[in-house]
Every structure is written in C-alpha cells, then in structure tokens.
Design an enzyme around this catalytic site. Structure first.
Site, PDB file in Angstrom:
ATOM      1  CD  GLU A  93      36.447  49.524  48.005  1.00 62.35           C
ATOM      2  OE1 GLU A  93      36.872  49.932  49.081  1.00 62.35           O
ATOM      3  OE2 GLU A  93      36.709  48.411  47.550  1.00 62.35           O
ATOM      4  CB  CYS A 149      41.055  50.877  38.846  1.00 58.22           C
ATOM      5  SG  CYS A 149      40.673  49.136  39.004  1.00 58.22           S
ATOM      6  CB  CYS A 198      33.961  38.625  41.570  1.00 54.93           C
ATOM      7  SG  CYS A 198      34.635  37.937  40.037  1.00 54.93           S
ATOM      8  CB  CYS A 224      40.608  34.156  41.377  1.00 55.82           C
ATOM      9  SG  CYS A 224      40.082  34.343  39.662  1.00 55.82           S
ATOM     10  CB  CYS A 229      40.823  37.481  43.817  1.00 57.86           C
ATOM     11  SG  CYS A 229      40.077  39.074  43.454  1.00 57.86           S
ATOM     12  CD  GLU A 264      35.841  38.254  33.825  1.00 56.92           C
ATOM     13  OE1 GLU A 264      36.895  38.121  34.436  1.00 56.92           O
ATOM     14  OE2 GLU A 264      35.793  38.717  32.666  1.00 56.92           O
ATOM     15  CB  CYS A 307      42.161  47.934  40.350  1.00 62.30           C
ATOM     16  SG  CYS A 307      43.578  48.205  39.342  1.00 62.30           S
TER      17      CYS A 307
END
Ligand code: SAH
Length: 371
Positions: free
Chosen positions: A96, A117, A124, A128, A131, A182, A355
């Site tokens: 996206e 963004c 990822c 985290c 997230c 990341e 984002c």
C-alpha cells in the site's frame, strides 16, 4: 529475503546501470537518458510510446525489463485526509502507498500539506507490539524498482486528474518512508530507490523533503549519516526509558537508548538538521508524566522535534489511545520546556489508512476485489 522476478524492473535502474546495459548492446550513452526521460518525465506506460527509440531496441527493452512492476488494483479515495493505493507486485504480494493531506496544526499554519507514504518491505520483522504491519512477520524486501514504482503510480494518478507540470512530483511537500516495513533493514534497495527519486534524470524530488523513519537500527543510522544525500530522519521512539521501550519494541534489546541516542546525535550533527522523535501515546503504557519528562530531556539533548501521535487502534490488539486531557498534559510537559512539539489531531478514523498502520490484509483485500 528477496524475490527474483523474470525480468528486473526498469524502475530499479539508475542512469549509470542502464547506460552500461545499453553499451553492451552497442547503443550510444545518450540512449539511457532518452529512455529514462520517457519513464520519469513523459510517463510512458507502454514501450511503443517511446517513439524516438528504434523498434529493435524497444523489443530488446521489452524482453529485458519490466516497465512497471506494480499494478494498481485499487485506488481508495477517502472522505477524509488519506487516499490509499493498493498495488500488486509480480509475485502477487500486495503493498500500500498512502497519500495524506494533513492540515498543519500545532505549527500555526493553516495550510494542507500533501505527503506520500511509501512501503519498503512486504510485512515487517521488527515485531513492535502495537503495530499492524508486523503482525504476520516479514514476507520479503521490496526491490528498488518496486519502491520507485509506488511513486510512479502516484504520478500516473496525478497526471490523470490534473493539468499540472509533469516533470516532477511538484505538488507534494514530502515523501515519508513510513509505510510497511523497516526501511533501514532493506538499506541498499532503499538508497538506490531514493537515488532514483532524487536524481534529475529520475523524479527530481529533493532529498530534504524525504524523511526516513526507523525503529532504531543503530549501525544503519550511522551509515545513513555518511550518505551524500541529506535525507531527513525520524526515530520511532515510543518509550523514553529502556524499561518502557523494550516492552513494546523488541529492537530495543539489541539497540537500547544508550546506543540509539548517540547515533541519532551523530546523524543530526552531521546533517545540521533537526531529527524528529515520533512518540505514539498509548494509554497506561508510555503516557505517564514521568515518560514525558524523560522524553523532554532526550529531545532537549538532541535538539529534536517531537511528534506525539495518539495511538490508532488496531483490530486484534489491546492498546488504546489516552484521553485528550492526558494527551495535552503530556504535551504540556514538552511545551513548558519550549521544545518544538506537534500533537497530531486527526479528523475521524479514516486516517486508519495512514502510514504506520498498513496491515497486510492480503486475502481480505483480494476477496473484496473479486466480488
Ligand atoms: N519501521 C519504521 C517505519 C514504519 S512505521 C519505523 O518504525 O519507524 C511508521 C510509524 O508509524 C512508526 O513511528 C510506527 O511506530 C507508527 N505506528 C505503527 N503503528 C501505529 C499505530 N497503530 N498508531 C499510530 N502509529 C503507529
């Protein structure tokens, strides 16, 4: 983790690499410049549009390169401040790209900023706790060509809706590398993509209007500080002490604040530009007045700008944003020290598409498209 497509994307080539490839074909050096002009300035969508390139060379190009490695599946225009492009890559992965129109509050300017963004990975690996992007782990890195393709897709869309000059992403104020992934974990592809984005033969977008956001990969921050292009840096801090930060960001174990903060200082001294500290406010996790005090001391020491972001709830995760009163109390601690601080106030929940919130809803999204 990489994906090797049948043909490499043309959008991953630099003037240098394309010139070298064409030289092998016995083509003169200026040919690469001509081809890239078709891609980035005239936005050719088909090889046959490149009318000053011989048919023979066009056939070779078509056999050798993928002109556009990302198909636009869906262009979701929201009622509010964000639009979302859903792109499908050659291995059917979905990524996206978000366009955000943000009224500038907190800095007193009542104008709307337009930001793109972009994503750098599919999924990822940073894990985290708060997230959405990392929920399913890392699928793979994006190639430089796939990163650049996101921006070209935004250009195509702008070209279709406006009459503005086509030679640059002129109407956008900023590009932020804050989408899925990341960025510093995919360093080489990132730098190559940003080189193409920045170059006069590419999209011509100024490095100072490009912000890279990282969860804090210290060796890569130091490496980035040595790059000749002066990108801006944002750090996802989210905890002002190791105790709080390591609860929500596993990366803090490898790179605790005692390593991270000096690296950020090195970066900002090298570039003479303010670094941004991003701090998501999560109720009862990092929103105490003590944390605000610690954050104030860090920001003061680094001469950093603090961006406070009330947490956006993620389906399936227990975290919540604090009350408005608590958000203001927290911000007041920083304001009282006369530090530059922004407290993002969004209108409505459409910004869920913003984002940092890109979730790989692969199957759901695909299903929605086929009904
Ligand atoms: N991996 C990079 C860039 C992607 S995340 C990084 O960590 O900086 C972009 C930003 O959105 C980060 O600051 C991230 O912590 C934040 N973010 C992630 N989930 C969020 C959520 N649910 N609400 C608000 N911000 C979020």
């Amino acid at each position: 983790m990489r994906f090797t497509p049948e043909k490499p994307p043309l959008t991953g080539e630099t003037l240098e690499t394309l010139t070298a490839r064409l030289k092998e074909q016995g083509e003169p050096a200026f040919r690469a410049q001509q081809i890239l002009e078709w891609v980035y300035k005239k936005r050719a969508r088909r090889w046959e549009d490149m009318t000053n390139i011989s048919k023979k060379l066009r056939t070779w190009l078509a056999d050798t390169f993928d002109l556009m490695p990302a198909n636009l599946l869906f262009d979701k225009q929201s009622q509010d401040v964000t639009d979302k492009l859903l792109l499908e890559l050659r291995d059917r992965s979905l990524i996206e790209t978000v366009i955000i129109r943000a009224p500038q509050e907190g800095v007193g300017l009542e104008h709307s900023r337009k930001t793109i963004c972009i994503s750098t990975q599919v999924g990822c690996a940073m894990a985290c706790a708060f997230c959405a992007s990392g929920l399913a782990g890392l699928k793979r890195d994006l190639s430089a060509g796939e990163i650049v393709a996101q921006l070209l897709q935004v250009c195509y869309r702008e070209d279709a809706s406006t009459q503005r000059a086509r030679d640059e992403l002129a109407s956008f104020d900023n590009i932020v590398v804050m989408g899925m992934g990341e960025p510093l974990a995919n360093y080489d592809a990132l730098i190559r993509a940003l080189t193409i984005l920045n170059a006069p033969w590419g999209l011509g977008f100024g490095a100072r209007r490009i912000t890279i956001s990282t969860s804090g990969l210290v060796p890569k921050i130091l490496k980035l500080a040595e790059e000749p292009m002066g990108f801006r840096l944002a750090i996802s801090l989210h905890g002002a002490t190791d105790e709080v930060r390591e609860k929500i960001m596993p990366v803090n174990k490898a790179f605790p604040l005692a390593k991270l903060l000096p690296a950020v200082k090195t970066f900002s001294e090298k570039h003479g530009r303010m670094v941004t500290l991003e701090f998501i406010l999560i109720e009862d996790v990092n929103d105490s007045i003590d944390q605000a005090g610690e954050l104030r001391d860090i920001a003061r020491d680094l001469h950093a700008h603090v961006n406070l972001i009330p947490y956006n709830t993620v389906e399936g995760l227990p975290w919540k944003r604090p009350s408005i009163e608590r958000q203001e109390e927290f911000a007041d601690v920083l304001r009282a020290a006369r530090l530059p601080v922004t407290l993002r106030r969004e209108k409505g929940h459409d910004i869920d598409a913003a984002c940092g919130q890109l979730r790989l809803k692969t199957e759901k999204d695909r299903e929605a498209l086929t009904v």
